[in-house]
Design an enzyme around this catalytic site. Structure first.
Site, PDB file in Angstrom:
ATOM      1  CG  PHE A 148      -2.011  -0.996   1.186  1.00 51.86           C
ATOM      2  CD1 PHE A 148      -2.820  -1.117   0.059  1.00 51.86           C
ATOM      3  CD2 PHE A 148      -2.256  -1.832   2.265  1.00 51.86           C
ATOM      4  CE1 PHE A 148      -3.843  -2.059   0.009  1.00 51.86           C
ATOM      5  CE2 PHE A 148      -3.268  -2.778   2.221  1.00 51.86           C
ATOM      6  CZ  PHE A 148      -4.062  -2.896   1.086  1.00 51.86           C
ATOM      7  CB  SER A 151       2.225  -3.552  13.767  1.00 49.32           C
ATOM      8  OG  SER A 151       2.277  -3.880  12.402  1.00 49.32           O
ATOM      9  CG  HIS A 201      -1.329  -6.935   8.141  1.00 52.43           C
ATOM     10  ND1 HIS A 201      -0.479  -6.767   9.217  1.00 52.43           N
ATOM     11  CD2 HIS A 201      -0.606  -6.669   7.036  1.00 52.43           C
ATOM     12  CE1 HIS A 201       0.698  -6.397   8.773  1.00 52.43           C
ATOM     13  NE2 HIS A 201       0.662  -6.331   7.457  1.00 52.43           N
ATOM     14  CB  THR A 206      -2.740  -7.015   3.458  1.00 53.18           C
ATOM     15  OG1 THR A 206      -2.987  -6.550   4.784  1.00 53.18           O
ATOM     16  CG2 THR A 206      -1.392  -6.529   2.999  1.00 53.18           C
ATOM     17  CE1 TYR A 216      10.680   6.083  37.990  1.00 56.49           C
ATOM     18  CE2 TYR A 216       9.968   6.961  35.874  1.00 56.49           C
ATOM     19  CZ  TYR A 216      10.328   5.880  36.676  1.00 56.49           C
ATOM     20  OH  TYR A 216      10.316   4.619  36.163  1.00 56.49           O
ATOM     21  N   GLY A 246       7.738   7.704  25.731  1.00 61.15           N
ATOM     22  CA  GLY A 246       8.010   8.865  24.880  1.00 61.15           C
ATOM     23  C   GLY A 246       7.115   8.858  23.655  1.00 61.15           C
TER      24      GLY A 246
HETATM   25  N1  PLP Z   1      -3.312  -3.835   8.507  1.00 57.33           N
HETATM   26  C1  PLP Z   1      -3.407  -3.893   7.166  1.00 57.33           C
HETATM   27  C2  PLP Z   1      -4.739  -4.177   6.542  1.00 57.33           C
HETATM   28  C3  PLP Z   1      -2.266  -3.683   6.391  1.00 57.33           C
HETATM   29  O1  PLP Z   1      -2.351  -3.786   5.074  1.00 57.33           O
HETATM   30  C4  PLP Z   1      -1.048  -3.379   7.027  1.00 57.33           C
HETATM   31  C5  PLP Z   1       0.156  -3.114   6.239  1.00 57.33           C
HETATM   32  O2  PLP Z   1       0.143  -2.957   5.054  1.00 57.33           O
HETATM   33  C6  PLP Z   1      -1.003  -3.342   8.416  1.00 57.33           C
HETATM   34  C7  PLP Z   1      -2.156  -3.576   9.129  1.00 57.33           C
HETATM   35  C8  PLP Z   1       0.281  -3.046   9.150  1.00 57.33           C
HETATM   36  O3  PLP Z   1       0.594  -1.718   8.972  1.00 57.33           O
HETATM   37  P1  PLP Z   1       1.816  -1.013   9.742  1.00 57.33           P
HETATM   38  O4  PLP Z   1       2.971  -1.093   8.810  1.00 57.33           O
HETATM   39  O5  PLP Z   1       1.352   0.392   9.965  1.00 57.33           O
HETATM   40  O6  PLP Z   1       2.060  -1.751  10.995  1.00 57.33           O
END
Ligand code: PLP
Length: 499
Positions: free
Chosen positions: A99, A160, A198, A255, A341, A360
């Site tokens: 993508f 992710s 994915h 994907t 802290y 962070g």
């Molecule tokens: N979900 C889908 C449907 C994806 O196609 C992708 C990556 O192409 C992801 C999650 C993971 O994306 P990222 O690289 O932002 O972790």
């Protein structure tokens, strides 16, 4: 009174205990900006995919860091000479692989501002404006995507991470005090995703201590959509065995084919079984900007969490992933932890560190803010609409060409297809091989870059339009490159010929 250290000039060659002087920074920024503008103007003439072999770039770089400062000019020259020829150019207009993740100008400018101020938005007090802007731009995006008022969210790095974070919240809700005692005291937990989902949710289950074995890959129909009946049966089977459903991951825009799971049906099952519903709209979520595409999103408003990646289709630079949720409480319950802290007392403020694993946090909200301000919701929608139209045009041409066949319904900006030359059937294995070689030829030429996937066990070509730099001419070029590659491959299989 302490004496202020004199800033060092950029090219002084002096040991750099002090920062550059304003003049040195200005000079470096001017050089970097000039380089960048020239690069963006010529990137379309570079091979999208670099002609480099593994280890070549590494070997061209010194094994040790320099002991003494070097002038920025020399660093920039090495960047141009050694590194740029080894880049895969995601801002190339012929980038059709995976993508897209191309950067629009406003996001480039915003990255400079983010690095310049260099704030850390871990707590409200560590940068009130960064925290508050994040809440505001997430709200802007929510509204632009048509999600219900009251939906909140945070900006994380990638889908992710967003999906992993959702899994941790879902795990907390389904398990027994997991944050305090770990998974040992809970009934086994399960996660349900389609065969086309994915890998990130599977990885989340691995990292979240559920294990891959806890992931149920639900079959899909002939349009690559999750079979809701099979999901219902899988949950039922698990429950009779004492396994607790923790999370259902539905995808809007898978994907491989960008297929859309039946989210309304899945939301009903999630509600009936008390299971967390997470919607992965990392890619296609941006298409909810288009009123005419909203039908594909039916039911996502009932999800507990949703991920949308502006860095995939809206033109912000990597990284910018928005994790929406209906209720912030489970995220806090799973992840909030404040050592002495980090304690602060500012009343009822949001401390973004409570909603994820990292402490962070970059000032990513600025990228979305600058983008919204400089492009506008209508401008962003117009881009997405154009990409969908370009993909449909490509698919129509592929369908009309006897040398190719579509492999899946066209969805959003993504087309899956195979070279399938007319004549006697050459068999699946030989056809896989042909497609592999066609893709290799096309990508070796460097004018366009496509990727592949596997559908029904068969090697499948895939083109996805999603870059702000891509226009009709580039899609035309992809068609021409593919046609030439098939013809050449049929004439001289595996040969390089003029290629
Ligand atoms: N979900 C889908 C449907 C994806 O196609 C992708 C990556 O192409 C992801 C999650 C993971 O994306 P990222 O690289 O932002 O972790």
């Amino acid at each position: 009174m302490t004496e202020r250290a004199d800033p060092a000039p950029a090219s002084s060659g002096e040991p750099g205990a002090r920062d550059w002087s304003p003049e040195a920074l200005r000079d470096a920024l001017r050089r970097a900006t000039d380089w960048l503008l020239e690069y963006r103007a010529r990137v379309g003439s570079l091979p999208v995919f670099p002609a480099t072999v593994p280890g070549e770039i590494r070997d061209a770089l010194p094994a040790r860091a320099p002991r003494r400062p070097e002038p920025f000019e020399r660093v920039l020259a090495d960047f141009d000479r050694i590194l740029v020829p080894g880049l895969t150019h995601w801002n190339h207009p012929g980038f059709f692989a995976y993508f897209a993740s191309a950067t629009r100008g406003p996001s480039v400018a915003a990255e400079l501002m983010i690095a310049g101020v260099g704030v850390n938005a871990m707590l409200w007090r560590t940068s009130p404006a960064a925290t508050e802007l994040e809440l505001v731009v997430v709200e802007w995006l929510r509204e632009a995507l048509g999600l219900p008022a009251g939906t909140r969210g945070v900006i994380l790095d990638t889908a992710s991470t967003s999906s992993f974070t959702a899994l941790l919240a879902a795990r907390e809700r389904a398990g027994d005090h997991v944050r305090e005692t770990g998974l040992g005291g809970s009934a086994p937990l399960a996660v349900y995703v389609s065969e086309q989902a994915h890998s990130s949710l599977e990885k989340a289950a691995m990292a979240g201590g559920l294990g891959r074995a806890a992931v149920r890959r639900i079959p899909t129909d002939d349009r690559f959509r999750m079979d809701a009946g099979a999901l219902e049966r899988a949950i039922e089977t698990d429950r009779t065995r004492g396994v607790r459903p923790a999370l259902i991951g539905a995808t809007i825009g898978t994907t491989s084919t960008a297929s859309v799971d039946p989210v309304s049906d899945i939301a009903r099952i999630a509600a009936e079984t008390g299971t967390w519903l997470h919607v992965d709209a990392a890619y296609a979520g941006s298409a909810a900007l288009l009123p005419e595409a909203r039908g594909a999103f039916d039911g996502w408003e009932r999800a507990d969490s949703i991920v949308v990646n502006p860095h995939k289709w809206l033109g912000t630079s990597l990284d910018c992933s928005v994790l929406f949720f209906r209720d912030p409480a489970p995220f806090r319950e799973a992840l909030a932890l404040t050592p002495a802290y980090l304690e602060s007392d500012h009343g009822d403020v949001v401390n973004l560190m409570d909603f994820g694993l990292p402490l962070g946090r970059r000032f990513r909200a600025l990228k979305l803010w600058v983008l919204f301000r400089c492009v506008g919701v209508e401008g962003l929608a117009a881009s997405v609409r154009e990409h969908i139209e370009l993909a449909r045009g490509f698919a129509n041409r592929i369908e009309a060409d006897a040398r190719f066949r579509l492999s899946a319904p066209v969805s959003f900006g993504t087309v899956c297809f195979r070279a399938a030359p007319p004549g006697p059937d050459i068999g699946d294995e030989a056809a896989d091989d042909l497609n592999r070689r066609v893709l290799e030829r096309v990508n070796r030429r460097g004018r366009v870059f496509l990727s592949h996937t596997e559908l029904g066990g068969r090697y499948t070509l895939r083109l996805s339009v999603g870059s702000v730099h891509t226009g009709a001419g580039h899609v035309e070029e992809a068609l021409a490159e593919l046609a030439m590659a098939v013809d050449a491959e049929l004439e001289s299989p595996g040969g390089r010929g003029e290629w």
